[in-house]
Design a protein around this motif. Structure first.
Motif, mmCIF file in Angstrom:
data_model
loop_
_atom_site.group_PDB
_atom_site.id
_atom_site.type_symbol
_atom_site.label_atom_id
_atom_site.label_comp_id
_atom_site.label_asym_id
_atom_site.label_seq_id
_atom_site.Cartn_x
_atom_site.Cartn_y
_atom_site.Cartn_z
ATOM 1 N N MET A 139 -60.685 -42.787 56.283
ATOM 2 C CA MET A 139 -60.776 -42.126 57.586
ATOM 3 C C MET A 139 -59.542 -41.235 57.835
ATOM 4 N N CYS A 140 -58.355 -41.696 57.431
ATOM 5 C CA CYS A 140 -57.132 -40.887 57.594
ATOM 6 C C CYS A 140 -57.252 -39.583 56.799
ATOM 7 N N ALA A 141 -57.706 -39.701 55.568
ATOM 8 C CA ALA A 141 -57.813 -38.533 54.698
ATOM 9 C C ALA A 141 -58.791 -37.523 55.296
ATOM 10 N N ARG A 142 -59.869 -38.060 55.828
ATOM 11 C CA ARG A 142 -60.895 -37.215 56.411
ATOM 12 C C ARG A 142 -60.358 -36.479 57.643
ATOM 13 N N LEU A 143 -59.669 -37.219 58.497
ATOM 14 C CA LEU A 143 -59.157 -36.619 59.725
ATOM 15 C C LEU A 143 -58.085 -35.577 59.429
ATOM 16 N N LYS A 144 -57.338 -35.791 58.358
ATOM 17 C CA LYS A 144 -56.295 -34.838 57.989
ATOM 18 C C LYS A 144 -56.919 -33.454 57.769
ATOM 19 N N ASP A 145 -58.085 -33.447 57.147
ATOM 20 C CA ASP A 145 -58.764 -32.178 56.905
ATOM 21 C C ASP A 145 -59.411 -31.600 58.158
ATOM 22 N N LEU A 146 -59.715 -32.456 59.102
ATOM 23 C CA LEU A 146 -60.484 -32.003 60.258
ATOM 24 C C LEU A 146 -59.633 -31.583 61.443
ATOM 25 N N ILE A 147 -58.456 -32.165 61.567
ATOM 26 C CA ILE A 147 -57.617 -31.836 62.723
ATOM 27 C C ILE A 147 -56.796 -30.585 62.408
ATOM 28 N N PRO A 148 -56.965 -29.524 63.204
ATOM 29 C CA PRO A 148 -56.258 -28.279 62.917
ATOM 30 C C PRO A 148 -54.752 -28.428 63.134
ATOM 31 N N ARG A 149 -53.986 -27.671 62.371
ATOM 32 C CA ARG A 149 -52.533 -27.692 62.516
ATOM 33 C C ARG A 149 -52.132 -27.249 63.901
ATOM 34 N N GLN A 150 -51.046 -27.793 64.389
ATOM 35 C CA GLN A 150 -50.523 -27.386 65.685
ATOM 36 C C GLN A 150 -49.046 -27.056 65.525
ATOM 37 N N LYS B 52 -60.878 -24.376 74.770
ATOM 38 C CA LYS B 52 -60.085 -25.442 75.387
ATOM 39 C C LYS B 52 -60.970 -26.527 75.966
ATOM 40 N N LYS B 53 -62.044 -26.069 76.629
ATOM 41 C CA LYS B 53 -62.939 -27.021 77.272
ATOM 42 C C LYS B 53 -63.428 -28.064 76.278
ATOM 43 N N LYS B 54 -63.667 -27.619 75.069
ATOM 44 C CA LYS B 54 -64.211 -28.533 74.077
ATOM 45 C C LYS B 54 -63.116 -29.288 73.322
ATOM 46 N N MET B 55 -61.874 -29.050 73.750
ATOM 47 C CA MET B 55 -60.776 -29.792 73.149
ATOM 48 C C MET B 55 -60.620 -31.130 73.844
ATOM 49 N N ARG B 56 -60.228 -32.136 73.099
ATOM 50 C CA ARG B 56 -59.930 -33.428 73.703
ATOM 51 C C ARG B 56 -58.463 -33.692 73.487
ATOM 52 N N GLN B 57 -57.813 -34.197 74.533
ATOM 53 C CA GLN B 57 -56.390 -34.398 74.402
ATOM 54 C C GLN B 57 -56.030 -35.858 74.151
ATOM 55 N N ASP C 82 -54.100 -31.792 70.813
ATOM 56 C CA ASP C 82 -55.442 -31.310 71.170
ATOM 57 C C ASP C 82 -56.331 -31.385 69.943
ATOM 58 N N ILE C 83 -57.455 -32.066 70.084
ATOM 59 C CA ILE C 83 -58.357 -32.173 68.942
ATOM 60 C C ILE C 83 -59.711 -31.605 69.334
ATOM 61 N N PRO C 84 -60.222 -30.656 68.560
ATOM 62 C CA PRO C 84 -61.533 -30.117 68.920
ATOM 63 C C PRO C 84 -62.590 -31.203 68.761
ATOM 64 N N GLN C 85 -63.553 -31.173 69.666
ATOM 65 C CA GLN C 85 -64.612 -32.170 69.605
ATOM 66 C C GLN C 85 -65.326 -32.131 68.254
ATOM 67 N N SER C 86 -65.380 -30.926 67.682
ATOM 68 C CA SER C 86 -66.084 -30.806 66.400
ATOM 69 C C SER C 86 -65.458 -31.698 65.328
ATOM 70 N N ALA C 87 -64.129 -31.945 65.426
ATOM 71 C CA ALA C 87 -63.479 -32.813 64.447
ATOM 72 C C ALA C 87 -64.039 -34.233 64.534
ATOM 73 N N PHE C 88 -64.278 -34.687 65.766
ATOM 74 C CA PHE C 88 -64.853 -36.027 65.926
ATOM 75 C C PHE C 88 -66.261 -36.078 65.373
ATOM 76 N N ILE C 89 -66.999 -35.016 65.671
ATOM 77 C CA ILE C 89 -68.388 -34.987 65.209
ATOM 78 C C ILE C 89 -68.413 -35.093 63.689
ATOM 79 N N GLU C 90 -67.545 -34.303 63.040
ATOM 80 C CA GLU C 90 -67.505 -34.334 61.573
ATOM 81 C C GLU C 90 -67.054 -35.697 61.060
#
Ligand code: GDP
Ligand code: MG
Length: 597
Positions: free
Chosen positions: A513-524, A574-579, A584-592
C-alpha cells in the motif's frame, strides 16, 4: 388442479451449464409464449443477469403440459439463483419443490456449484433427474460425465437424459420425465392456510409481490393473512401465477406455487422463508428453516461527486425496496466525504449492487475495500460486531478478535492443482480433503473469509486459466491474531484506507500500500512521509520527495485570460482535494489506491 396433476421442480446447475436456455425451451414447448414473445432468455430478465449469465432472483413459471398419457399437468418451474451468495434463497426455492432437474454440461462435467446445489436438493429429499446438456458440442463426453455424477454425487445416472437445450434435441423427454418420475405434492385443502414465502420483489405497479408455495389450505384474494415471523397482517389483493405472463387467478391451492400482492410497504416486511397463514384461523406452527438474511461483507460507497449524495441515497433506497438482504447507513470519511456503509450477502452481491447503481442510476462511485464482520470481545466483557475498520476500538480495550471462516470447495484440473493449493496456504487455509474425480481434483479447505474477499476469486481464476470452480459456505467464528493496519501521510491517518489484517500479512500489505500511494500522491512543496502502522508502530514507509521547482510558472506566459482560466481550474481541482494535516491529496489517488485492493 387435482394434486396428482401438479409437479413442482427446480433447475439446478453450475453457472453456464445451460439452466436458463433449458428453461426457455421448456416454456416454448408448453406454448407459454408465442415465438415473437419468446425473447432470448425469458428467465434472466435483468440486464446484469443476462450479461453475467447468472440468475439473481428466482423466477417461477407455471406451464400446462399435455403429457403422453393424454392428461394435462400443471408444471411449476423454478429457476434458482446461480451463486453462492444466495445459498439461502436457493435452499428456500428447493424447499418449495418436490424434485430437481440437475443440469450438467456434458462438455465440462460436474463443477463446484453443481455439487453445492445438488447436496441441498438431496437434503430436501428431492427426486433428482440428471440432464446432460450440450450434447451437440463435439467436446461432449456423455459416458465420462455420467460416471462423474455417479462417483462424485452418488446418484444413479443410468437414466440421465441427454439433451441440447440449444437445438432443442430431446428436451421434450425432460417434461415427460418430470411427469413420470417426480412425486406429486400433497396437502389438504380444508386445513388452515400454511404457505412458504419463497421470494419477494418490488413491482412498480403492483407494489411488493411475494412468491409463495402453499403447503395446506388455500390462499385467495380478500383473505386476511398473517406473516408468522413478523406478525404483520395484510389483506390479499391479488393472487396469480406467471405463465410466464402475469396471470391473475382465483386462488392458489395446496401444492401450488404462485404470487400474491397485499399492499405490503417494503420487501423487508416480506422475508424469504417466512410462513403465511390466515389471521383468523392460523396454522399450528410455522414451516421450519426460517433464517433472517444477514449481510456478511461490508464496504463504504461514496459518490465521486459530492453533489450526487442525495441521488445515491435515493438510489440505495430504491434498491433496498427490492432486496431485503442489502443494508446501508450513512458514513462519513475524511478522505471520501459523505457516503454510506453498505452490507451484502457476499462479494458478488456487492458487485451487482455497485454495478446497478452505476448503470441504472448513473452514479460514479468509490468503493472502499470490502471487509467482513468481526466479533470483538472487549475487556469489559461485552462483544461488538465490527463492520468498519475505522470503528475499531482502542487496542487496550480489546480482549480478543474473532473472524468468520468459510468451508470452501474448489474443483480444478490436475495440472493447476499446485498453484491452487499454494494460494489456499498463502491465504491461511487449512486443507480438509483432497480427492480426485478422474483428472479433476476436488479440494476442500477452511479459509478465513477476509482472505477470500481480498481478490481470492480473481487469483484463483487466473492461476487456473479460468478452469477452477469455487463454492463456499460460512462455517464459524474463530479467534485470530488480527490487527488494524492504518495508512498515514505525514503522521495523519487516512481513514478510508485502513484495514483489518492478520498479523502475518500486515508487513506485506503495508509495504504494498505504501509503494502504491507513493506513485499516486503528487509531489508537493515539502517532503511527504507515507507510512503503514499497527497501533503506534510503523511497519512500512515511503517518501514522496519535494517538488524542485515551480513547474507552473514556465508553462503559462502573460496571457491574462489563460491565467484566469487556470485559476478557475485550480479552484475546481481544490474542491476534489482532501486535506490530511498539511498534505493535499486528490480524491483520484484514493480511488486508485482502493481499486487495486
Ligand atoms: P445458465 O448460466 O446455466 O443459465 O446457462 P445459460 O442457459 O445462460 O447458457 C450458457 C451458455 O451456454 C449460453 O451461451 C448458451 O447459449 C449456451 N448453451 C446452453 N445450452 C446449450 C446447448 O445445449 N448446446 C450448446 N452448444 N450451447 C448451449
Ligand atoms: Mg441463467
Amino acid at each position: 388442479t387435482d394434486l396428482s396433476h401438479i409437479r413442482n421442480f427446480a433447475i439446478i446447475a453450475h453457472i453456464d451449464h445451460g439452466k436458463s436456455t433449458l428453461a426457455d425451451r421448456l416454456i416454448q414447448i408448453c406454448g407459454g409464449l408465442t415465438d415473437r414473445e419468446m425473447k432470448e432468455q425469458v428467465l434472466d430478465n435483468m440486464d446484469i443477469e443476462r450479461e453475467r449469465g447468472i440468475t439473481i432472483k428466482a423466477q417461477t413459471v407455471r406451464l400446462m403440459y399435455k403429457a403422453e398419457d393424454g392428461e394435462t399437468y400443471q408444471i411449476n418451474l423454478m429457476d434458482t439463483p446461480g451463486h453462492v451468495d444466495f445459498a439461502y434463497e436457493v435452499s428456500r426455492s428447493l424447499a418449495a419443490c418436490e424434485g430437481s432437474i440437475l443440469v450438467v454440461d456434458a462438455s465440462q462435467g460436474v463443477e463446484a456449484q453443481t455439487l453445492a446445489n445438488v447436496y441441498q436438493a438431496i437434503d430436501q429429499n428431492h427426486e433428482i433427474i440428471p440432464v446432460l446438456n450440450k450434447v451437440d458440442l463435439p467436446a461432449a463426453d456423455v459416458p465420462r460425465v455420467k460416471e462423474q455424477i455417479e462417483d462424485v454425487i452418488g446418484i444413479d445416472a443410468s437414466d440421465a437424459i441427454e439433451v441440447s437445450a440449444k437445438t432443442g434435441l430431446n428436451v421434450a423427454a425432460v417434461l415427460e420425465a418430470l411427469v413420470q418420475r417426480l412425486p406429486a405434492p400433497t396437502g389438504e385443502r380444508e386445513k388452515p392456510l400454511q404457505a412458504m414465502l419463497v421470494d419477494s420483489w418490488y413491482d412498480p405497479y403492483l407494489g411488493v409481490m411475494a412468491l409463495v408455495r402453499v403447503r395446506q389450505g388455500v390462499l385467495k384474494k380478500g383473505q386476511k393473512v398473517k406473516l408468522m415471523q413478523t406478525g404483520a397482517v395484510h389483506l390479499v389483493e391479488k393472487v396469480g401465477a406467471f405463465t410466464p405472463k402475469l396471470t391473475e387467478l382465483a386462488e392458489i391451492g395446496p401444492g401450488e406455487i404462485g404470487f400474491m400482492s397485499a399492499s405490503i410497504k417494503t420487501v423487508a416486511d416480506c422475508q424469504v422463508g417466512d410462513t403465511i397463514t390466515e389471521e383468523k384461523r392460523p396454522c399450528d406452527a410455522p414451516l421450519p428453516g426460517f433464517k433472517p438474511s444477514i449481510p456478511v461483507v461490508f464496504c463504504g460507497l461514496f459518490p465521486v461527486d459530492a453533489n450526487d449524495y442525495p441521488d445515491l441515497r435515493d438510489s440505495l433506497e430504491k434498491l433496498r425496496l427490492n432486496d431485503a438482504s442489502f443494508s446501508f447507513e450513512p458514513e462519513t470519511s475524511a478522505a471520501l466525504g459523505f457516503g454510506f456503509r453498505c452490507g451484502f450477502l457476499g462479494l458478488l452481491h456487492l458487485e451487482i449492487i455497485q454495478e446497478r447503481l452505476e448503470r441504472e442510476f448513473d452514479l460514479d462511485l468509490i468503493t472502499t475495500a470490502p471487509s467482513v464482520v468481526y466479533h470483538i470481545n472487549l475487556t469489559n466483557g461485552t462483544q461488538m460486531d465490527l463492520h468498519n475498520p475505522a470503528d475499531m476500538p482502542d487496542v487496550m480495550k480489546i480482549e480478543s478478535i474473532e473472524e468468520p471462516w468459510i468451508k470452501a470447495t474448489i474443483m480444478v484440473p490436475d495440472e493447476y492443482l499446485g498453484p491452487v493449493l499454494s494460494l489456499c496456504t498463502e491465504r491461511r487455509g487449512e486443507q480438509l480433503e483432497l480427492t480426485y474425480v478422474g483428472s479433476r481434483a476436488m479440494a476442500v479447505y477452511r479459509l478465513p473469509l477476509n482472505e477470500v474477499v481480498f481478490d481470492f476469486y480473481d487469483r484463483l481464476k487466473s492461476i487456473s486459466r479460468g478452469y477452477a470452480s469455487f463454492d463456499y459456505a460460512l462455517d464459524s467464528y474463530i479467534e485470530g491474531d488480527l490487527v488494524k493496519l492504518s495508512m498515514l501521510v505525514n503522521a495523519e491517518p487516512m481513514d478510508a484506507l485502513s484495514m483489518i489484517v492478520h498479523r502475518s500479512q500486515a508487513d506485506l500489505r503495508g509495504r504494498a500500500m505504501c509503494a502504491r500511494l507513493k506513485d499516486l500522491i503528487p509531489r508537493q512543496l515539502f517532503k511527504i512521509a507515507i507510512q503503514a502502522a499497527i497501533g503506534g508502530k510503523v511497519i512500512a514507509r515511503e517518501t514522496v520527495s519535494a517538488m524542485r521547482k515551480d513547474v507552473t510558472a514556465k508553462c503559462y506566459g502573460g496571457d491574462i485570460t489563460r491565467k484566469k482560466k487556470l485559476l478557475e481550474k485550480q479552484k475546481e481541482g481544490k474542491k476534489k482535494m482532501r486535506q490530511f494535516g498539511n498534505v493535499d491529496i486528490p480524491q483520484s489517488a484514493f480511488i486508485e489506491a482502493l481499486k487495486m485492493g
